[in-house]
Design a protein around this motif. Structure first.
Motif, PDB file in Angstrom:
ATOM      1  N   ASN A   1       0.824  -1.209   0.000  1.00 58.47           N
ATOM      2  CA  ASN A   1       0.000   0.000   0.000  1.00 58.47           C
ATOM      3  C   ASN A   1       0.856   1.256   0.000  1.00 58.47           C
ATOM      4  OD1 ASN A   1      -2.372  -1.475   0.005  1.00 58.47           O
ATOM      5  ND2 ASN A   1      -2.546  -1.507   2.225  1.00 58.47           N
ATOM      6  N   ALA A   2       1.950   1.227   0.766  1.00 59.60           N
ATOM      7  CA  ALA A   2       2.848   2.385   0.788  1.00 59.60           C
ATOM      8  C   ALA A   2       3.482   2.597  -0.581  1.00 59.60           C
ATOM      9  CB  ALA A   2       3.924   2.183   1.850  1.00 59.60           C
ATOM     10  N   PHE A   3       3.867   1.507  -1.240  1.00 54.91           N
ATOM     11  CA  PHE A   3       4.456   1.613  -2.577  1.00 54.91           C
ATOM     12  C   PHE A   3       3.444   2.170  -3.575  1.00 54.91           C
ATOM     13  CE2 PHE A   3       5.173  -0.294  -6.769  1.00 54.91           C
ATOM     14  CZ  PHE A   3       6.432   0.209  -7.050  1.00 54.91           C
ATOM     15  N   LEU A   4       2.208   1.666  -3.503  1.00 53.55           N
ATOM     16  CA  LEU A   4       1.183   2.165  -4.414  1.00 53.55           C
ATOM     17  C   LEU A   4       0.887   3.640  -4.158  1.00 53.55           C
ATOM     18  CD1 LEU A   4      -1.322  -0.854  -4.403  1.00 53.55           C
ATOM     19  CD2 LEU A   4       0.339  -0.224  -6.174  1.00 53.55           C
ATOM     20  N   ALA A   5       0.848   4.018  -2.882  1.00 55.21           N
ATOM     21  CA  ALA A   5       0.605   5.434  -2.558  1.00 55.21           C
ATOM     22  C   ALA A   5       1.745   6.309  -3.055  1.00 55.21           C
ATOM     23  CB  ALA A   5       0.418   5.590  -1.042  1.00 55.21           C
ATOM     24  N   ALA A   6       2.984   5.838  -2.869  1.00 52.60           N
ATOM     25  CA  ALA A   6       4.140   6.613  -3.349  1.00 52.60           C
ATOM     26  C   ALA A   6       4.123   6.721  -4.869  1.00 52.60           C
ATOM     27  CB  ALA A   6       5.432   5.956  -2.865  1.00 52.60           C
ATOM     28  N   SER A   7       3.748   5.628  -5.553  1.00 49.18           N
ATOM     29  CA  SER A   7       3.673   5.657  -7.014  1.00 49.18           C
ATOM     30  C   SER A   7       2.604   6.641  -7.485  1.00 49.18           C
ATOM     31  CB  SER A   7       3.388   4.256  -7.553  1.00 49.18           C
ATOM     32  OG  SER A   7       4.417   3.357  -7.200  1.00 49.18           O
ATOM     33  N   ALA A   8       1.452   6.609  -6.816  1.00 49.44           N
ATOM     34  CA  ALA A   8       0.380   7.536  -7.189  1.00 49.44           C
ATOM     35  C   ALA A   8       0.798   8.987  -6.949  1.00 49.44           C
ATOM     36  CB  ALA A   8      -0.884   7.205  -6.396  1.00 49.44           C
ATOM     37  N   GLN A   9       1.495   9.237  -5.834  1.00 46.52           N
ATOM     38  CA  GLN A   9       1.956  10.594  -5.546  1.00 46.52           C
ATOM     39  C   GLN A   9       2.992  11.041  -6.561  1.00 46.52           C
ATOM     40  OE1 GLN A   9       0.717  12.679  -3.191  1.00 46.52           O
ATOM     41  NE2 GLN A   9       2.013  14.229  -4.133  1.00 46.52           N
ATOM     42  N   ALA A  10       3.899  10.122  -6.928  1.00 48.96           N
ATOM     43  CA  ALA A  10       4.909  10.465  -7.930  1.00 48.96           C
ATOM     44  C   ALA A  10       4.253  10.779  -9.269  1.00 48.96           C
ATOM     45  CB  ALA A  10       5.909   9.319  -8.072  1.00 48.96           C
ATOM     46  N   GLN A  11       3.230   9.992  -9.643  1.00 45.37           N
ATOM     47  CA  GLN A  11       2.521  10.248 -10.889  1.00 45.37           C
ATOM     48  C   GLN A  11       1.824  11.605 -10.851  1.00 45.37           C
ATOM     49  OE1 GLN A  11       2.614   8.534 -13.624  1.00 45.37           O
ATOM     50  NE2 GLN A  11       1.084   9.690 -14.769  1.00 45.37           N
ATOM     51  N   ALA A  12       1.186  11.897  -9.715  1.00 47.24           N
ATOM     52  CA  ALA A  12       0.510  13.194  -9.576  1.00 47.24           C
ATOM     53  C   ALA A  12       1.515  14.342  -9.638  1.00 47.24           C
ATOM     54  CB  ALA A  12      -0.274  13.229  -8.261  1.00 47.24           C
ATOM     55  N   ASP A  13       2.669  14.174  -8.979  1.00 49.95           N
ATOM     56  CA  ASP A  13       3.698  15.219  -9.011  1.00 49.95           C
ATOM     57  C   ASP A  13       4.220  15.415 -10.431  1.00 49.95           C
ATOM     58  OD1 ASP A  13       3.389  15.495  -6.306  1.00 49.95           O
ATOM     59  OD2 ASP A  13       5.149  14.289  -5.781  1.00 49.95           O
TER      60      ASP A  13
ATOM     61  N   GLU B   1       2.619  14.790 -13.266  1.00 47.77           N
ATOM     62  CA  GLU B   1       1.584  15.450 -14.066  1.00 47.77           C
ATOM     63  C   GLU B   1       1.492  16.937 -13.718  1.00 47.77           C
ATOM     64  OE1 GLU B   1      -1.937  13.247 -13.356  1.00 47.77           O
ATOM     65  OE2 GLU B   1      -1.316  11.512 -14.578  1.00 47.77           O
ATOM     66  N   ALA B   2       1.578  17.260 -12.423  1.00 45.06           N
ATOM     67  CA  ALA B   2       1.535  18.667 -12.023  1.00 45.06           C
ATOM     68  C   ALA B   2       2.736  19.427 -12.563  1.00 45.06           C
ATOM     69  CB  ALA B   2       1.481  18.771 -10.497  1.00 45.06           C
ATOM     70  N   ASN B   3       3.914  18.793 -12.535  1.00 45.98           N
ATOM     71  CA  ASN B   3       5.108  19.449 -13.054  1.00 45.98           C
ATOM     72  C   ASN B   3       5.003  19.662 -14.561  1.00 45.98           C
ATOM     73  OD1 ASN B   3       8.040  20.302 -12.658  1.00 45.98           O
ATOM     74  ND2 ASN B   3       8.278  18.680 -14.168  1.00 45.98           N
ATOM     75  N   ALA B   4       4.480  18.652 -15.275  1.00 51.49           N
ATOM     76  CA  ALA B   4       4.305  18.799 -16.719  1.00 51.49           C
ATOM     77  C   ALA B   4       3.326  19.931 -17.037  1.00 51.49           C
ATOM     78  CB  ALA B   4       3.826  17.487 -17.326  1.00 51.49           C
ATOM     79  N   ALA B   5       2.249  20.016 -16.260  1.00 54.09           N
ATOM     80  CA  ALA B   5       1.289  21.101 -16.464  1.00 54.09           C
ATOM     81  C   ALA B   5       1.928  22.461 -16.191  1.00 54.09           C
ATOM     82  CB  ALA B   5       0.068  20.891 -15.560  1.00 54.09           C
ATOM     83  N   ARG B   6       2.765  22.531 -15.153  1.00 54.72           N
ATOM     84  CA  ARG B   6       3.452  23.795 -14.862  1.00 54.72           C
ATOM     85  C   ARG B   6       4.386  24.192 -16.000  1.00 54.72           C
ATOM     86  NH1 ARG B   6       8.347  24.912 -13.651  1.00 54.72           N
ATOM     87  NH2 ARG B   6       8.878  22.698 -13.390  1.00 54.72           N
ATOM     88  N   VAL B   7       5.144  23.210 -16.515  1.00 51.38           N
ATOM     89  CA  VAL B   7       6.074  23.503 -17.608  1.00 51.38           C
ATOM     90  C   VAL B   7       5.308  23.996 -18.831  1.00 51.38           C
ATOM     91  CG1 VAL B   7       7.714  22.469 -19.216  1.00 51.38           C
ATOM     92  CG2 VAL B   7       7.849  21.925 -16.787  1.00 51.38           C
ATOM     93  N   ARG B   8       4.194  23.312 -19.169  1.00 48.07           N
ATOM     94  CA  ARG B   8       3.402  23.748 -20.319  1.00 48.07           C
ATOM     95  C   ARG B   8       2.865  25.162 -20.122  1.00 48.07           C
ATOM     96  NH1 ARG B   8       1.407  18.396 -20.077  1.00 48.07           N
ATOM     97  NH2 ARG B   8      -0.415  19.137 -18.930  1.00 48.07           N
ATOM     98  N   ALA B   9       2.393  25.450 -18.900  1.00 46.28           N
ATOM     99  CA  ALA B   9       1.849  26.789 -18.632  1.00 46.28           C
ATOM    100  C   ALA B   9       2.937  27.852 -18.759  1.00 46.28           C
ATOM    101  CB  ALA B   9       1.228  26.822 -17.234  1.00 46.28           C
ATOM    102  N   GLU B  10       4.124  27.593 -18.227  1.00 45.79           N
ATOM    103  CA  GLU B  10       5.213  28.567 -18.327  1.00 45.79           C
ATOM    104  C   GLU B  10       5.639  28.753 -19.782  1.00 45.79           C
ATOM    105  OE1 GLU B  10       8.438  27.690 -15.747  1.00 45.79           O
ATOM    106  OE2 GLU B  10       7.220  27.666 -13.926  1.00 45.79           O
ATOM    107  N   GLN B  11       5.714  27.647 -20.525  1.00 43.24           N
ATOM    108  CA  GLN B  11       6.097  27.761 -21.929  1.00 43.24           C
ATOM    109  C   GLN B  11       5.069  28.544 -22.735  1.00 43.24           C
ATOM    110  OE1 GLN B  11       6.631  23.604 -22.898  1.00 43.24           O
ATOM    111  NE2 GLN B  11       8.846  23.714 -22.617  1.00 43.24           N
TER     112      GLN B  11
ATOM    113  N   PRO C   1      10.833  18.873 -11.092  1.00 44.24           N
ATOM    114  CA  PRO C   1      10.040  19.406  -9.983  1.00 44.24           C
ATOM    115  C   PRO C   1      10.934  20.079  -8.946  1.00 44.24           C
ATOM    116  CG  PRO C   1       9.409  17.138 -10.483  1.00 44.24           C
ATOM    117  CD  PRO C   1      10.671  17.423 -11.246  1.00 44.24           C
ATOM    118  N   GLU C   2      10.384  21.048  -8.280  1.00 45.54           N
ATOM    119  CA  GLU C   2      11.132  21.753  -7.236  1.00 45.54           C
ATOM    120  C   GLU C   2      11.305  20.844  -6.030  1.00 45.54           C
ATOM    121  OE1 GLU C   2      10.969  25.998  -4.791  1.00 45.54           O
ATOM    122  OE2 GLU C   2       9.348  25.387  -6.140  1.00 45.54           O
ATOM    123  N   GLU C   3      12.532  20.785  -5.516  1.00 48.77           N
ATOM    124  CA  GLU C   3      12.806  19.956  -4.354  1.00 48.77           C
ATOM    125  C   GLU C   3      12.102  20.529  -3.127  1.00 48.77           C
ATOM    126  OE1 GLU C   3      14.308  17.153  -4.247  1.00 48.77           O
ATOM    127  OE2 GLU C   3      14.899  17.138  -6.369  1.00 48.77           O
TER     128      GLU C   3
END
Length: 206
Positions: free
Chosen positions: A77-89, A91-101, A201-203
């Protein structure tokens, strides 16, 4: 009282001895009796000694297995949660990059259009000035016809309307060259601004 107890104990002991003697005689009377007695002893051992120990061991193993399964499930469960969080991060980073571009692209395009409009307006002023210099019928602000252009009049023009390098070209050719130079500079500025966008992504702050 004490005498009664002694008599009782003596009678009980005699009864036990007589029972043991009878049992021994029964065992020795037939070998099958010995087998039956051995089976009875084994059944009693199994029922009263072995079974409780086995039950306790089985319960302990079940408890350990349940704890191990729970720990394994927690890890999954911890691995799945970490994977989901990484995927969300991601996607959010990709959206930020697209918005800045996109923001950079819109800003640079607006700047380029403004600079291009200013450049064309400058050339329009140059065309109007040259047309006025070669047309003696056009009047000056005082209402008098303008004199033909002299070598000194071109030097008296405002500095922002002079293109020294363009004198070897026609105004149309100079405009095309200036537009191409402006477009190249705008492209360079756009590439430089795009390369400054942070793709990782920002550390998180510690």
């Amino acid at each position: 009282m004490w005498l009664a107890f002694k008599l009782f104990a003596s009678g009980a002991l005699d009864a036990v001895l007589r029972g043991l003697s009878a049992a021994l005689k029964w065992l020795l009377a037939d070998w099958r009796n010995a087998v039956i007695a051995a089976l009875a002893v084994f059944a009693a051992f199994h029922q009263f000694i072995l079974n409780p120990r086995m039950s306790a061991l089985v319960a302990q193993l079940q408890t350990s297995l349940t704890a191990e399964q729970a720990a394994h499930l927690g890890t999954v469960n911890a691995f799945l949660a970490a994977s989901a969080q990484a995927q969300a991060d991601a996607e959010a980073n990709a959206a930020r990059v697209r918005a800045e571009q996109e923001t950079i692209t819109h800003a640079k395009l607006a700047d380029y259009r403004a600079d291009l409009a200013a450049l064309r307006a400058r050339f329009e002023r140059l065309r109007a000035r040259d047309a006025a210099a070669t047309d003696p019928r056009r009047a000056d602000p005082a209402g008098l016809p303008q004199l033909p252009a002299t070598p000194g009049r071109a030097d008296a023009a405002p500095a922002q309307d002079r293109l020294p390098a363009a004198r070897a070209l026609s105004l149309d050719d100079a405009l095309i060259a200036s537009e191409q130079a402006l477009q190249l500079q705008a492209l360079i500025d756009w590439v430089a601004a795009q390369s400054a966008v942070r793709f990782t992504p920002e550390e998180p702050a510690e």
